[in-house]
Design an enzyme around this catalytic site. Structure first.
Site, PDB file in Angstrom:
ATOM      1  N   GLU A  22       0.857  -1.193   0.000  1.00 34.38           N
ATOM      2  CA  GLU A  22       0.000   0.000   0.000  1.00 34.38           C
ATOM      3  C   GLU A  22       0.889   1.237   0.000  1.00 34.38           C
ATOM      4  O   GLU A  22       2.111   1.137   0.102  1.00 34.38           O
ATOM      5  CB  GLU A  22      -0.942  -0.019   1.207  1.00 34.38           C
ATOM      6  CG  GLU A  22      -1.990  -1.126   1.084  1.00 34.38           C
ATOM      7  CD  GLU A  22      -3.015  -1.139   2.200  1.00 34.38           C
ATOM      8  OE1 GLU A  22      -3.254  -0.092   2.807  1.00 34.38           O
ATOM      9  OE2 GLU A  22      -3.567  -2.221   2.453  1.00 34.38           O
ATOM     10  N   HIS A  65      -9.082   9.668   3.881  1.00 28.76           N
ATOM     11  CA  HIS A  65      -8.665   8.650   2.914  1.00 28.76           C
ATOM     12  C   HIS A  65      -8.901   9.212   1.515  1.00 28.76           C
ATOM     13  O   HIS A  65      -9.946   9.793   1.245  1.00 28.76           O
ATOM     14  CB  HIS A  65      -9.470   7.366   3.112  1.00 28.76           C
ATOM     15  CG  HIS A  65      -8.853   6.168   2.462  1.00 28.76           C
ATOM     16  ND1 HIS A  65      -8.841   5.999   1.095  1.00 28.76           N
ATOM     17  CD2 HIS A  65      -8.207   5.097   2.977  1.00 28.76           C
ATOM     18  CE1 HIS A  65      -8.219   4.860   0.809  1.00 28.76           C
ATOM     19  NE2 HIS A  65      -7.820   4.292   1.928  1.00 28.76           N
ATOM     20  N   ARG A 110      -0.569   9.239   2.374  1.00 29.43           N
ATOM     21  CA  ARG A 110      -2.016   9.396   2.199  1.00 29.43           C
ATOM     22  C   ARG A 110      -2.479  10.846   2.233  1.00 29.43           C
ATOM     23  O   ARG A 110      -3.391  11.231   1.499  1.00 29.43           O
ATOM     24  CB  ARG A 110      -2.675   8.606   3.330  1.00 29.43           C
ATOM     25  CG  ARG A 110      -4.087   8.287   3.108  1.00 29.43           C
ATOM     26  CD  ARG A 110      -4.577   7.368   4.197  1.00 29.43           C
ATOM     27  NE  ARG A 110      -4.446   5.963   3.846  1.00 29.43           N
ATOM     28  CZ  ARG A 110      -4.824   4.974   4.640  1.00 29.43           C
ATOM     29  NH1 ARG A 110      -5.333   5.238   5.817  1.00 29.43           N
ATOM     30  NH2 ARG A 110      -4.698   3.721   4.258  1.00 29.43           N
ATOM     31  N   HIS A 150     -11.379   9.476   7.662  1.00 29.67           N
ATOM     32  CA  HIS A 150     -11.069   8.047   7.778  1.00 29.67           C
ATOM     33  C   HIS A 150     -10.549   7.653   9.149  1.00 29.67           C
ATOM     34  O   HIS A 150     -10.960   6.621   9.692  1.00 29.67           O
ATOM     35  CB  HIS A 150     -10.031   7.712   6.708  1.00 29.67           C
ATOM     36  CG  HIS A 150      -9.660   6.275   6.627  1.00 29.67           C
ATOM     37  ND1 HIS A 150     -10.581   5.274   6.387  1.00 29.67           N
ATOM     38  CD2 HIS A 150      -8.453   5.645   6.749  1.00 29.67           C
ATOM     39  CE1 HIS A 150      -9.957   4.097   6.348  1.00 29.67           C
ATOM     40  NE2 HIS A 150      -8.675   4.290   6.588  1.00 29.67           N
ATOM     41  N   ARG A 163      -1.036   8.789   9.394  1.00 31.60           N
ATOM     42  CA  ARG A 163      -0.837   7.354   9.629  1.00 31.60           C
ATOM     43  C   ARG A 163      -0.452   6.619   8.349  1.00 31.60           C
ATOM     44  O   ARG A 163      -1.049   6.835   7.287  1.00 31.60           O
ATOM     45  CB  ARG A 163      -2.130   6.748  10.191  1.00 31.60           C
ATOM     46  CG  ARG A 163      -2.038   5.278  10.500  1.00 31.60           C
ATOM     47  CD  ARG A 163      -3.272   4.815  11.224  1.00 31.60           C
ATOM     48  NE  ARG A 163      -4.463   4.904  10.393  1.00 31.60           N
ATOM     49  CZ  ARG A 163      -4.807   4.007   9.478  1.00 31.60           C
ATOM     50  NH1 ARG A 163      -4.049   2.958   9.249  1.00 31.60           N
ATOM     51  NH2 ARG A 163      -5.919   4.170   8.790  1.00 31.60           N
TER      52      ARG A 163
HETATM   53  C1  SIN Z   1      -7.328   0.813   3.037  1.00 30.92           C
HETATM   54  O1  SIN Z   1      -7.584  -0.371   2.820  1.00 30.92           O
HETATM   55  O2  SIN Z   1      -7.022   1.626   2.169  1.00 30.92           O
HETATM   56  C2  SIN Z   1      -7.390   1.301   4.445  1.00 30.92           C
HETATM   57  C3  SIN Z   1      -6.234   0.799   5.180  1.00 30.92           C
HETATM   58  C4  SIN Z   1      -5.924   1.709   6.328  1.00 30.92           C
HETATM   59  O3  SIN Z   1      -6.648   2.653   6.589  1.00 30.92           O
HETATM   60  O4  SIN Z   1      -4.892   1.498   6.947  1.00 30.92           O
END
Ligand code: SIN
Length: 513
Positions: free
Chosen positions: A120, A234, A278, A335, A370
């Site tokens: 990610e 998010h 993010r 988020h 985060r």
């Molecule tokens: C996501 O799946 O994008 C969320 C994961 C997260 O908030 O750590």
């Protein structure tokens, strides 16, 4: 249904942090009571978690560096060490050995390194354990089932903690509203694990009950609250009817963001493009939506069998008639709160016998932003630490103190009262305390929220109901976020876009507002 009025360890909340705390305390032979508003697993944010749980791989140093880099340099090193150093042990112990979670890529109870690792944003390597993109529910449901069959754990569900019971600086439990009556539950130690503050915003990826209950209760009892300005948005939530989160794992597997004219914009903004931290991606998506009208997530570069790689997301898109070939429309949504009740690496708050874990706690690990897929891990690490520590210090010392419970003396609330106040709260937060903020807007928001809090307080003095107390808690959290934002320089997910400064309020308590 009646329930005990006394327990060694009282856990408030039933997401991953509350479950980990309860399990750790029960393993130490403590009697544990879990008080939760939930009536279904999906009432907890954990159940909604998609991406997965990041776990240290061969290179702990790179995990540390990624967390600190994503945090805009604000993460606390000792908290980062606690997360990274405990990651493998706690996942192996609780999730793989005890709960046998069926992570993708290997059979249950395999060695941790045998499982598939996803990627990610802002992770320099693949380190995320997952169960397709429904990891949260695959962890939480077995966790709840395990605890429900545990002899030393009592669940009190459909119950709302109202106020911490405090006496001479020590927390002795909480008052609880259930079946229209208020009961005091006394505990040797109390662990707050009540989740986030999505209810403060118009659009959020949280479940409805994320009203900041633990943070508000702790603030009212005088606990230190920190870093509330760091509300993470998010970048990719579906903004239409029935919004849903589009996991960062999809960008981790190659999906790209395109504006209304079909152009990619992230490569011009950050060297890591769609996999930048993010907060940067969220601001860029918001700016590009403002400039061109829309942003879509182009999933064509992902596995040609997107539906096999992301079955849960494919179902959600199909349910809403989203044409995957045209890309999924996305917009930022609230988020995760990086701040909260200040705790040390044992989950200990500044109040005696009070602990906190999970999203309601500010461990310091996230700093100003985060890193993806660290929230389940943080809940496990701090939940276990808090459960262990609380059960060492809290047992054999339960004090029943005289308390006065709030009574319903006045007529029921007008039907529209709660909805009207939420509308004002959410409109204020979304407009002035969102992804970009101005000092002028924050000052005005603060005045609006102070008035709102006064109006809500006037009712909580003489009435008790779950919606009213949830509104009170969300309003307090909105005010705490706004006040912190009004004082703090820009970093990570808190960005001030004008330069005018305002009077500092550092050191004030919630009673000052
Ligand atoms: C996501 O799946 O994008 C969320 C994961 C997260 O908030 O750590």
């Amino acid at each position: 249904m009646s329930f005990s009025k006394q327990t060694d360890i009282l856990v408030i909340g039933s997401g991953i942090a509350g479950c980990a705390a309860a399990l750790a305390a029960a393993r130490n032979d403590a009697s544990v009571m879990i008080v939760t508003k939930a009536t279904e697993p999906s009432d907890a944010s954990t159940d909604w978690a998609q991406g997965g749980i990041a776990v240290t791989g061969n290179n702990p140093e790179s995990f540390r560096e990624d967390i600190i880099e994503a945090s805009d340099g604000e993460a606390h090193p000792e908290a980062v060490d606690a997360l990274v150093d405990n990651a493998r042990g706690v996942v192996d112990d609780m999730l793989i050995e005890t709960l046998e979670i069926p992570f993708d890529g290997a059979a249950p109870k395999a060695s941790l390194d045998a499982y598939d690792r996803g990627r990610e944003a802002a992770h320099s390597e693949r380190r995320i354990l997952h169960v397709n993109t429904t990891t949260g529910e695959h962890i939480l449901r077995p966790f709840l089932a395990h605890l429900q069959s545990h002899d030393d754990v009592e669940f009190v569900d459909n119950a709302m903690a109202l106020e911490l019971l405090t006496h001479e600086g020590r927390v002795h439990g909480t008052s609880v509203l259930r079946d229209d009556s208020v009961t005091s539950i006394f505990a040797g130690a109390t662990i707050l694990a009540t989740g986030g503050v999505g209810a403060c915003y118009e659009t959020s990826t949280n479940p409805e009950g994320a009203t900041g209950d633990g943070i508000a209760m702790a603030a009212l009892a005088g606990a230190r609250i920190a870093d509330m300005q760091y509300v993470q948005f998010h970048p990719t939530a579906y903004p239409g009817d029935e919004p849903f989160l589009v996991s960062e794992a999809v960008r981790g597997e190659g999906a790209v963001l395109r504006n209304a004219t079909g152009d990619r914009f992230m490569p011009d903004i950050h060297p890591d493009a769609e996999l930048a931290p993010r907060d940067i991606v969220a601001r860029s998506v918001a700016a590009e939506r403002n400039r061109t009208g829309e942003v879509r997530l182009d999933v064509a570069p992902v596995d040609p069998n997107f539906d096999r790689a992301f079955p849960g997301l494919t179902d959600r898109c199909n349910d809403r008639d989203i044409d995957l070939d045209a890309g999924i429309p996305v917009a930022p949504a609230e988020h995760y709160l990086c701040g909260g009740i200040a705790v040390n690496t044992d989950g200990k708050t500044t109040l005696d016998r009070l602990y906190a874990a999970g999203e309601c706690a500010r461990t310091g690990v996230h700093g100003a932003n985060r890193l993806a897929s660290t929230s389940l891990l943080e809940g496990l690490v701090w939940g276990r630490a808090a459960g262990r520590k609380a059960s060492q210090v809290g047992i054999d010392d339960i004090t029943s103190i005289e308390t006065t419970s709030p009574l319903d003396r006045d007529p029921a609330l007008p039907a529209s009262f709660v909805d009207d106040k939420y509308r004002r709260l959410r409109n204020t937060m979304e407009t002035a305390v969102g992804i970009e903020r101005t000092n002028t807007g924050l000052s005005e928001a603060r005045s609006t929220l102070r008035r709102l809090k006064g109006e809500v307080d006037a009712y909580t003095r003489t009435r008790v109901s779950q919606p009213l107390y949830e509104l009170r808690n969300a309003t307090i959290c909105g005010l705490l976020i706004t006040r912190a934002a009004n004082d703090a320089p820009s970093a990570g997910c808190h960005q001030i876009v004008d330069t005018e400064t305002t009077e500092s309020t550092v050191g004030e308590t919630i009673a000052d507002d």
